[in-house]
Design a protein around this motif. Structure first.
Motif, PDB file in Angstrom:
ATOM      1  N   TYR A 188       4.472   7.742   6.653  1.00  0.00           N
ATOM      2  CA  TYR A 188       3.920   6.442   5.543  1.00  0.00           C
ATOM      3  C   TYR A 188       2.624   7.338   5.376  1.00  0.00           C
ATOM      4  CZ  TYR A 188       8.022   4.204   6.595  1.00  0.00           C
ATOM      5  OH  TYR A 188       9.242   3.568   6.266  1.00  0.00           O
ATOM      6  N   ARG A 189       2.267   7.467   3.482  1.00  0.00           N
ATOM      7  CA  ARG A 189       0.919   7.477   3.148  1.00  0.00           C
ATOM      8  C   ARG A 189       0.495   5.837   2.778  1.00  0.00           C
ATOM      9  NH1 ARG A 189       0.541  12.385   0.933  1.00  0.00           N
ATOM     10  NH2 ARG A 189      -0.864  13.408   3.199  1.00  0.00           N
ATOM     11  N   ILE A 190      -0.329   6.011   2.655  1.00  0.00           N
ATOM     12  CA  ILE A 190      -1.132   4.062   1.830  1.00  0.00           C
ATOM     13  C   ILE A 190      -2.161   4.507   1.805  1.00  0.00           C
ATOM     14  CG2 ILE A 190      -0.762   1.697   3.162  1.00  0.00           C
ATOM     15  CD1 ILE A 190       0.960   2.279   5.433  1.00  0.00           C
ATOM     16  N   VAL A 191      -2.235   4.425   0.584  1.00  0.00           N
ATOM     17  CA  VAL A 191      -3.245   4.258  -0.161  1.00  0.00           C
ATOM     18  C   VAL A 191      -4.202   2.234  -0.752  1.00  0.00           C
ATOM     19  CG1 VAL A 191      -4.216   4.881  -2.162  1.00  0.00           C
ATOM     20  CG2 VAL A 191      -2.246   6.639  -1.852  1.00  0.00           C
ATOM     21  N   VAL A 192      -5.430   2.830   0.166  1.00  0.00           N
ATOM     22  CA  VAL A 192      -6.242   1.314  -0.912  1.00  0.00           C
ATOM     23  C   VAL A 192      -7.134   1.737  -1.613  1.00  0.00           C
ATOM     24  CG1 VAL A 192      -7.919  -0.312   1.117  1.00  0.00           C
ATOM     25  CG2 VAL A 192      -6.205   0.580   1.855  1.00  0.00           C
ATOM     26  N   GLU A 193      -7.070   0.658  -2.792  1.00  0.00           N
ATOM     27  CA  GLU A 193      -8.178   1.554  -3.781  1.00  0.00           C
ATOM     28  C   GLU A 193      -9.196  -0.454  -3.607  1.00  0.00           C
ATOM     29  OE1 GLU A 193      -7.157   3.468  -5.712  1.00  0.00           O
ATOM     30  OE2 GLU A 193      -5.630   3.498  -5.731  1.00  0.00           O
ATOM     31  N   GLY A 194     -10.458   0.576  -4.252  1.00  0.00           N
ATOM     32  CA  GLY A 194     -11.661  -0.017  -4.214  1.00  0.00           C
ATOM     33  C   GLY A 194     -12.381   0.521  -5.401  1.00  0.00           C
ATOM     34  N   ALA A 275      15.339   0.106   6.113  1.00  0.00           N
ATOM     35  CA  ALA A 275      15.219  -1.516   6.308  1.00  0.00           C
ATOM     36  C   ALA A 275      13.548  -1.461   7.304  1.00  0.00           C
ATOM     37  CB  ALA A 275      15.924  -2.054   8.295  1.00  0.00           C
ATOM     38  N   ILE A 276      13.657   0.075   7.698  1.00  0.00           N
ATOM     39  CA  ILE A 276      11.600   0.692   8.230  1.00  0.00           C
ATOM     40  C   ILE A 276      10.997   0.122   6.950  1.00  0.00           C
ATOM     41  CG2 ILE A 276      10.286   2.078   9.328  1.00  0.00           C
ATOM     42  CD1 ILE A 276      12.548   2.439  11.468  1.00  0.00           C
ATOM     43  N   ASP A 277      11.583   0.728   5.945  1.00  0.00           N
ATOM     44  CA  ASP A 277      10.285   0.762   4.354  1.00  0.00           C
ATOM     45  C   ASP A 277      10.099  -0.661   3.856  1.00  0.00           C
ATOM     46  OD1 ASP A 277      10.332   3.447   4.913  1.00  0.00           O
ATOM     47  OD2 ASP A 277      12.435   3.617   2.645  1.00  0.00           O
ATOM     48  N   ALA A 278      11.424  -1.304   4.626  1.00  0.00           N
ATOM     49  CA  ALA A 278      11.208  -3.051   3.557  1.00  0.00           C
ATOM     50  C   ALA A 278      10.157  -3.338   5.263  1.00  0.00           C
ATOM     51  CB  ALA A 278      12.543  -4.094   3.902  1.00  0.00           C
ATOM     52  N   THR A 298       3.582   5.167   0.223  1.00  0.00           N
ATOM     53  CA  THR A 298       4.750   5.954   0.288  1.00  0.00           C
ATOM     54  C   THR A 298       5.251   7.044   1.369  1.00  0.00           C
ATOM     55  OG1 THR A 298       3.921   7.055  -2.273  1.00  0.00           O
ATOM     56  CG2 THR A 298       5.578   8.877  -1.222  1.00  0.00           C
ATOM     57  N   ARG A 299       6.949   7.023   0.990  1.00  0.00           N
ATOM     58  CA  ARG A 299       7.111   7.556   2.496  1.00  0.00           C
ATOM     59  C   ARG A 299       7.287   9.344   2.701  1.00  0.00           C
ATOM     60  NH1 ARG A 299      13.292   7.783   4.311  1.00  0.00           N
ATOM     61  NH2 ARG A 299      13.342   5.485   3.848  1.00  0.00           N
TER      62      ARG A 299
END
Length: 394
Positions: A188-194, A275-278, A298-299
């Protein structure tokens, strides 16, 4: 490498594996074409029907070869791509020199898995006379696939284009252990906004790196929870951060407005990717509710897990022959699952073909500096594989 060492350890298998190692096929970017042409030409020179496939990517060819028309058919699968070698100065010798020294072949792909590809090529050729004469009624198919290292559909495409069969053997390095199950992964790519601001006035903005800290803590807690759930034949599940990027390409005095985290979630047989997405979604929702951190995800990569019964005839046949050849130490005679993802998943999940992962070489050598394989073990594996295949196509 001295001429003396070449002559001492220069067998047909060693030379073929060395020739393959000497063709760089790093993925990314994915440049399997030259190696595919080498394999294709070799089969043609041996009088074996082979196809140079331009699917799924015309710039990254792969090879399917077949000996015989009858059944049953055993598919010997290997992939041509290798992970990047990295800094060549970190290696004792050029990673693409194919150095042979003290009975070992060194170089990127020597263990993972160009020696396995060479094994498949030679076993198919050596069984060809018996197949053509009718002494063996079945067939052998060989895959020299593209894209395994990045989950590209190389093996899947070969299976879909008719290079399939009744049984599959994926020739990854397992040190002669027979894996009837494989672990998968979801990345997964996880984006954190600032909010960007000048570093001299950090309170005027929101530092995305600081915002990512609660996320990293939550992933650590998730990993601990997974480890407590228990494992499977191929070990337990993990959640691991493998990449963090923030502030790159900007002025050093700018507080970053964006941070990206890559999460690697290892998937056990029986686990559902949806289920892992969840689970990931719930993790991020908890971080939002408890710490006010907004994220999107996003996966970006998926390898499915796979499993067949531990007592499937293919597994027991290879297991028994391996024990006879090298003994039962190191778990060779025991049921086992491989911690890594392999293209066995395409056989089992997509094509409904029972498949195992098996081969010479140590998985710990894969992706390492000074990667190598014991050529004596490779020669033993050649005999084991030939006899196992012969037994299934009689």
């Amino acid at each position: 490498m001295s001429e003396e060492s070449v002559s001492e350890f220069s067998t047909e298998l060693a030379e073929l594996a060395r020739d393959l190692v000497r063709i760089p096929t790093e993925n990314p970017p994915g440049n399997e074409g030259a190696a595919a042409e080498f394999v294709y030409d070799w089969f043609r020179e041996q009088g074996i029907e082979a196809t140079l496939l331009e699917e799924p990517d015309p710039d990254r060819q792969q090879v399917g070869a077949r000996v015989g028309e009858g059944g049953p058919t055993v598919v010997l699968n290997g992939h041509l791509d290798v992970v990047p070698a990295g800094d060549p100065e970190a290696w004792t010798a050029d990673p693409y020199a194919g150095t042979i020294e003290d009975g070992r072949l060194y170089g990127r792909g020597s263990a993972d898995m160009k020696t396995g590809v060479a094994l498949a090529m030679l076993v198919a050729r050596d069984l060809a006379p018996e197949i053509r004469s009718g002494e063996l009624s079945g067939s052998v198919v060989v895959h020299a696939a593209m894209g395994e290292e990045t989950a590209d559909p190389g093996t899947l495409t070969l299976l879909e284009r008719g290079f399939d069969g009744d049984y599959g053997i994926v020739l990854e390095p397992t040190d002669f252990r027979v894996a009837t199950s494989t672990k998968g992964l979801s990345v997964y790519r996880i984006v954190v906004e600032g909010v960007a601001t000048h570093a001299s006035q950090p309170d005027a903005g929101t530092n995305a790196i600081d915002e990512a800290r609660p996320l990293l803590d939550a992933i650590g807690e998730y990993d601990a929870e997974l480890r407590d759930r228990g494992g499977s034949l191929c070990g337990g599940a993990f959640a691991t951060v493998t990449e963090i990027e923030a502030g790159t390409g900007s002025n050093l005095a700018v507080v970053p407005d964006r941070a990206e985290v890559v999460l690697d979630r290892r998937v056990l047989p029986g686990e559902d990717p949806d289920a892992i997405d969840a689970e990931v979604e719930a993790l991020l929702e908890r971080v939002r509710e408890e710490r006010g951190v907004e994220t999107t995800w996003t996966r970006i990569q998926t390898y499915a897990s796979s499993s067949i019964p531990i007592d499937h005839p293919l597994a027991t046949s290879l297991r028994d022959r391996s024990v006879e050849a090298v003994g039962g130490d190191g778990g060779v005679g025991e049921p086992w699952g491989i911690e890594a993802a392999t293209d066995a998943r395409n056989f089992v999940n997509d094509a409904g073909i029972p498949a195992v992962t098996w081969g010479p070489g140590d998985l710990d050598q894969a992706h390492t500096v000074d990667e190598s394989i014991d050529l004596a073990d490779a020669e033993i594996a050649r005999g084991v594989l030939e006899e196992a295949v012969r037994a299934f196509i009689e």
